[in-house]
Structures are given as C-alpha cells and as structure tokens.
Motif scaffolding. Sequence first.
Motif, short mmCIF file in Angstrom:
data_model
loop_
_atom_site.label_atom_id
_atom_site.label_comp_id
_atom_site.label_asym_id
_atom_site.label_seq_id
_atom_site.Cartn_x
_atom_site.Cartn_y
_atom_site.Cartn_z
N GLN B 36 -50.91 -25.85 20.39
CA GLN B 36 -52.34 -25.88 20.69
C GLN B 36 -53.17 -25.93 19.41
N ASN B 37 -52.59 -25.53 18.31
CA ASN B 37 -53.33 -25.53 17.07
C ASN B 37 -52.77 -26.57 16.11
N ASP B 38 -53.48 -26.74 15.00
CA ASP B 38 -53.08 -27.76 14.06
C ASP B 38 -51.88 -27.33 13.23
N ALA B 39 -51.62 -26.03 13.19
CA ALA B 39 -50.52 -25.53 12.37
C ALA B 39 -49.99 -24.25 12.99
N ALA B 40 -48.77 -23.90 12.62
CA ALA B 40 -48.16 -22.65 13.09
C ALA B 40 -48.44 -21.57 12.05
N LEU B 41 -48.55 -20.34 12.50
CA LEU B 41 -48.71 -19.20 11.59
C LEU B 41 -47.37 -18.54 11.37
N LEU B 42 -47.03 -18.30 10.12
CA LEU B 42 -45.77 -17.65 9.76
C LEU B 42 -46.09 -16.39 8.97
N THR B 43 -45.34 -15.35 9.20
CA THR B 43 -45.52 -14.14 8.39
C THR B 43 -44.26 -13.90 7.59
N ILE B 44 -44.42 -13.76 6.29
CA ILE B 44 -43.26 -13.52 5.43
C ILE B 44 -43.65 -12.43 4.44
N GLY B 45 -42.95 -11.30 4.50
CA GLY B 45 -43.36 -10.16 3.69
C GLY B 45 -44.79 -9.79 4.04
N GLN B 46 -45.63 -9.68 3.03
CA GLN B 46 -47.05 -9.35 3.26
C GLN B 46 -47.90 -10.60 3.41
N SER B 47 -47.29 -11.78 3.33
CA SER B 47 -48.07 -13.02 3.29
C SER B 47 -48.16 -13.68 4.66
N ARG B 48 -49.34 -14.30 4.91
CA ARG B 48 -49.51 -15.11 6.11
C ARG B 48 -49.55 -16.56 5.66
#
Lengths: 335, 335
Positions: B36-48
Amino acid sequence: MNDDLILLGHGSGGALSHRLLDDLILPVLSDRSAEQNDAALLTIGQSRLAFTTDGYVVDPPLFPGGTIGSLAVHGTVNDLAMMGARPLWLSCALIIEEGLERQLLADILADLRRAADGAGVRVVTGDTKVVPRGKADRIFITTSGVGVIEHSLAIHGGGARPGDRIILSGTLGDHGMAVMAAREGLPLDGLRSDSAPLWSLVREMLAEAGEALHLLRDPTRGGVATTLKELARQSGLLFTIDEAALAVTPQVRGLCGILGLDPLYVANEGKLLACVAPEAAEAVLARMKRHPLGERAAIIGTVDEGEAGRVRMRTVVGGMRMVEMLAGEQLPRIC
Amino acid sequence: MNDDLILLGHGSGGALSHRLLDDLILPVLSDRSAEQNDAALLTIGQSRLAFTTDGYVVDPPLFPGGTIGSLAVHGTVNDLAMMGARPLWLSCALIIEEGLERQLLADILADLRRAADGAGVRVVTGDTKVVPRGKADRIFITTSGVGVIEHSLAIHGGGARPGDRIILSGTLGDHGMAVMAAREGLPLDGLRSDSAPLWSLVREMLAEAGEALHLLRDPTRGGVATTLKELARQSGLLFTIDEAALAVTPQVRGLCGILGLDPLYVANEGKLLACVAPEAAEAVLARMKRHPLGERAAIIGTVDEGEAGRVRMRTVVGGMRMVEMLAGEQLPRIC
C-alpha cells in the motif's frame, strides 16, 4: 565482432562480462569494490548490512527443480549468504509481457513465496510492469535483498590466504543443464536444478570455522571455472584444483558430453565454494557433509603463493592445465 | 477481455493493476500493508530504514528531460522520500537486449550516475543480464533503494486526517506527456519531463511541518487522480479538490487536448502530494515555494469526513464531479 553493440556474451558472467563491467558498469558504482563481491556492505548505526540485486531472465520460466520465482529468491539470498550475512528482506520487481497466462504467473509467484518462506526471508516490497507483446519474454524478475551480518568476520571474494583449502559443496553444473534440457526439450532422465538457499549451510560453516572461514562464493554464471578465476584474481593468489575431486552427476556428465559442454563452466544455483584455513578444513568439511546441501562436499584444491590470478587443474591423467574464464556465452539465459 | 491473460492495463497503476495486486501479488508479500505504500519499513538495531524497488521500462529510453537511467534513480529515491526517508543507497539491475548500441548504454549509465550524485545516493551494487534480440526492448532497469528515517513521524499513504489541506507541488502530467511526445515523434515545443529527486523538498517540508505533515505520495502511474483515489481509500476519508487550483503547463494542456487525454491521469516523476494539518498548511506551502521543485506548489483541496475512499472535484464551472481511478491504460510504458 562488432564492438559497438552489446552481445549475448556480455551477460555470460565470463570474460566479456568482465570487460563490460570494467568499461561501463563500474564507473557508475559509487564504490568500485562493491561489484567485485556478491553484495555491498552497508553500515547503519551499530549494524552491518549486506545489500544485493540480481535480475532473472531464465528461459524457460519453469524447469525441473524450480521456477524463475524460486530462482529469484535463492540467487539473491545466496548472494547475501556469500558475504556471511543472514538474509532478512527481499524486494521483487516483475516485468511481464502482455499476454502471459495468468495461471503461469500465479504458479511462479506461489513458488517464489514458498522459496522465501523456506529461506526464512520476507518479501516486503514489490513492483509490477507490463510491456507490450514481443517487448519482453514472458516474465523477468529482479529481486534485491538485505541481510544482516551478525559476526565480526570479513568474508569476501578477495579473502583467500596461502595454504587455504578450497571446498566445493557438491556436484557441478546441475542448474545449467536442467534449464538447458528443459529449454531444448531434451530427455531429463533425473536432471534437476540444484537451486536452493545456502544460508543454513553457511551458518553451520561459520559456527564451525569462525575466523578460519576466509571466502565464500556461489558458482553461478560461468560455473566453477569462471568463479575460481575471479576469486584467484581478487585474492591475488594461485589456485590449484584436482579434477579427480570434482563431483558431477552421471546425468550432467552425459548431457554435457552430448552437447560438447564442459561441466566446469556450467552454472549451479545451490552450491558454494569456500576457502578455509588448513587446520579447520577437515572439520568444516565434516560439518558440511552432515547438512543436506553439503552431502557431496569435498576439498577440491588449495590456495598457493605463485602467479597471482591463475587457476590450474591437476587432471585425472596426471597433467596440469590452466583454467581460464568462460570466453563467450555457452548457455545464455540460465538464470 | 480475456481474464486468463495479463493485459497492458495490469501495469497501468490504475484499477486493473489494483485488481492484479489484490489477487496475485499481495499474497506473495510477507507484509500485506507494505504494498500500500511506496516502500517497506525495516527496523534494524535502533535504526528505521525504508526499502523499495521499481522496474523501469520507459519507451523511448531517452526523452526530453531525462533518460531511463536518471528516471530509475529519481523514481526510486522518491519512493523512499515519500516515506520521509533520506535516500542513501541504490542497487541497479540491467536487462539488456542483444544488439543495444554500446554508446546508448554508456549515455544512459552516465545519466544514471549523474542523477545518483545529484540525489545524494550511492549506487553500491548491480547486475547485468543480456537477452537475445527480440526478447526485450533495448534496456530495462530495476533499481532498489534503502533510506534511513531520521525522525519519529509515521508518514504513510493512510495518514490523512479530517481537515488536512492537500498540497500538490507543481504542474500536472509533465513526465507522461514528454515521454509520449518523444515516442510518437510529436513536436515537443518545450515539453519536458519533470523527473527530479524530491528528498531535498521533503526535508524542507519536514523541517517546517514536523508532526503536521501526515502523508506524502508522488503521483506517478495513473497521475494525480489515481493517486488521490488510492490515498482516500487508504485513509478512509473523502478528498475534495478544486479544479481551478490545478496547474498545467500550456504545452501539456495543448498535447493532452490534441490526444484526448486528461492531464489529471498523466504521470509526473518530480511532483508530490502532501496532506498537512490546516494550521501548518500555509507555512509549509510558503517553504515549498522557495524550493526550486515547489515553485508552483498550491493547496488543491481538503480532506473531510464523509464517504470513505471517494475523491470529488469542484470544477471550474462550479459543478462537483467524482474522480475515479484510471480504468485501463492510457499511456503504457511511461516509466
């Protein structure tokens, strides 16, 4: 040969590909070392990530042992695994020819999803383009992958050290010959692509070898010969392999014989080459043999000081011959 | 219409695309909200992180204002920017038709590199495949991008809130009409693609608006109309726009008139739609107008409670009409 046009051989993974890379592609990359490896290394916060991409144009899209869908997963997760990275996320971009059967697309996508689940990765983003009839060949899939490196080792294509043992995880050329046979309508007689996700095997090897694991690479386009040649160049060392140690199934040997192909130049999609410090090599090999994807693993050679970038092979009859890169293109569109 | 085959319209970004997505593509994705969005959100360590991919098949590969190379950079970095992410890294996978002129490839890759430098991203990994003549159309490029989200806002396609002002950053349809004119050999008369990287504009908007910035999306395939319809659906709200507030260059208006096309359905590649809380809208708009890519930005409408997923337009003659998604495909291969 017309130097002004791009030829099929430019996509072979062999010598012409390397020339195109050097002349046109590498200048585009911001980090020229990246193209030498299967994936780029990214640092974000405290995390080390690997990032890679591959386009898949295999013909036919269904073949014994897989489809373009599972191949697009395995090829890309293996590129991450060859950097010692645990594959986590995939993107998937489809380019579809108008008129593709909807059922074929559904089958390919279902196989892609099964392969992703089997490899423990999530397909998190995608794109679909459709081009008019005759402007593509049924379906092309480009996947990109992101993985995380959860150790402090530096595993890369230039990592071989003198004395290392060269391990190959199984038989040569299974993928290329299965695709070739399917394309040409040749009798399969048990030929089957070895397409498979290698991370679980790499994880075992990392656990066993630790710092003794110096280099990993999967022999895809151009086969084991071309891959060894690349690795010898990158490492600046001399690789010597034993022909007698190379495993080939009777089916691959038979079809290669009929077609006049050398299995040493035919692609795998579920095998890996590793360079391991001598003191750890036997233990790593034993561990690999306990894994379903490493049952036929063998030490196939050694890394030596000597003429940098050369690969030589001790033949079964006792001679020694130089191994060169694939020159043109013997098997187009096998991945 | 044959339901068993994939049609050009399945790649239009319009209604047929959405149906294909729902039926075949979304089940493959591990996280169904991602598509539904233009990109996927990934979480790695403290980073989004944001992660996205797009395939580019634009015909012709050179057009006024860009090439398939710069387009493949801009399109993908914009997908990251629309998640509020700063674009950092790109991958680039080429599928080339045998016989492509080497010089054309060099020009496209140089343009790709310039665009990457201009957008502040690094091309870190790539792949090249060559298929036989007639099995592709000159060149297709798939780029994937990774960006970092350096704020705690949640900017996504479902983020609109009642009362929000809808801002469009400039004129409609510039990219689609420039490609169309180039393809058909029509007089260009100053037509030029608006292909451009939007992160620097988004950064200004984030700095000005903070939490008042609820939604961003670039109106590409299917144009502003289709994009608004998607956003209204995702947000579950009623969008109302003013025809009089929509800017169209005389060149785009003229060519659309000749061809019988509605600029509201023609793609941009360097514009964005934003939903901003009413109290911040004028300040955001002023800031956008000071940026070269937002000089012709305007508030084009409002978000209201009401029939969820509907978009209506107050016409210049004072009527009100419903805006629907692009039904088939009016302009194939514009990206």
